[in-house]
Design an enzyme around this catalytic site. Sequence first.
Site, PDB file in Angstrom:
ATOM      1  N   MET A  30       0.840  -1.179   0.000  1.00 49.60           N
ATOM      2  CA  MET A  30       0.000   0.000   0.000  1.00 49.60           C
ATOM      3  C   MET A  30       0.889   1.247   0.000  1.00 49.60           C
ATOM      4  O   MET A  30       1.571   1.525   0.983  1.00 49.60           O
ATOM      5  CB  MET A  30      -0.882  -0.005   1.258  1.00 49.60           C
ATOM      6  CG  MET A  30      -1.717   1.229   1.418  1.00 49.60           C
ATOM      7  SD  MET A  30      -2.769   1.181   2.890  1.00 49.60           S
ATOM      8  CE  MET A  30      -1.553   1.146   4.190  1.00 49.60           C
ATOM      9  N   PRO A  31       0.904   2.024  -1.082  1.00 52.27           N
ATOM     10  CA  PRO A  31       1.739   3.233  -1.114  1.00 52.27           C
ATOM     11  C   PRO A  31       1.178   4.311  -0.178  1.00 52.27           C
ATOM     12  O   PRO A  31      -0.032   4.490  -0.088  1.00 52.27           O
ATOM     13  CB  PRO A  31       1.656   3.702  -2.563  1.00 52.27           C
ATOM     14  CG  PRO A  31       1.082   2.571  -3.332  1.00 52.27           C
ATOM     15  CD  PRO A  31       0.265   1.784  -2.376  1.00 52.27           C
ATOM     16  N   ILE A  32       2.086   5.018   0.485  1.00 49.75           N
ATOM     17  CA  ILE A  32       1.726   6.150   1.327  1.00 49.75           C
ATOM     18  C   ILE A  32       2.543   7.345   0.857  1.00 49.75           C
ATOM     19  O   ILE A  32       3.763   7.274   0.765  1.00 49.75           O
ATOM     20  CB  ILE A  32       2.009   5.881   2.818  1.00 49.75           C
ATOM     21  CG1 ILE A  32       1.221   4.668   3.293  1.00 49.75           C
ATOM     22  CG2 ILE A  32       1.677   7.118   3.650  1.00 49.75           C
ATOM     23  CD1 ILE A  32       1.548   4.250   4.710  1.00 49.75           C
TER      24      ILE A  32
END
Length: 90
Positions: free
Chosen positions: A26-28
């Site tokens: 999950m990119p942040i």
Amino acid sequence: MIAARLILVAEHARHRERAEKGKKRMPIVSIHMRKGRKPEAKKMLLRKVTDAVAESIGADPAKIRVLIHEVDDSHWSVGGISYEDQENGT
């Protein structure tokens, strides 16, 4: 002048183990900027950053997290002088 700077695109550490098994992480995205932008401008920034991350790395937009950190002018400096002091001429 209100400065905005993209600080980092990171992967959420909790999902590292799943990612190693072949699942995408999950990119942040963390954005630090001075206070003062209109809510509509921040909403547009959130949408456009999400779109850019999805397009550039193929991430599912529903899994992309974008965080805006607004910093008070007294807590942001350049050359050791806060923006607050620069604008007040002190």
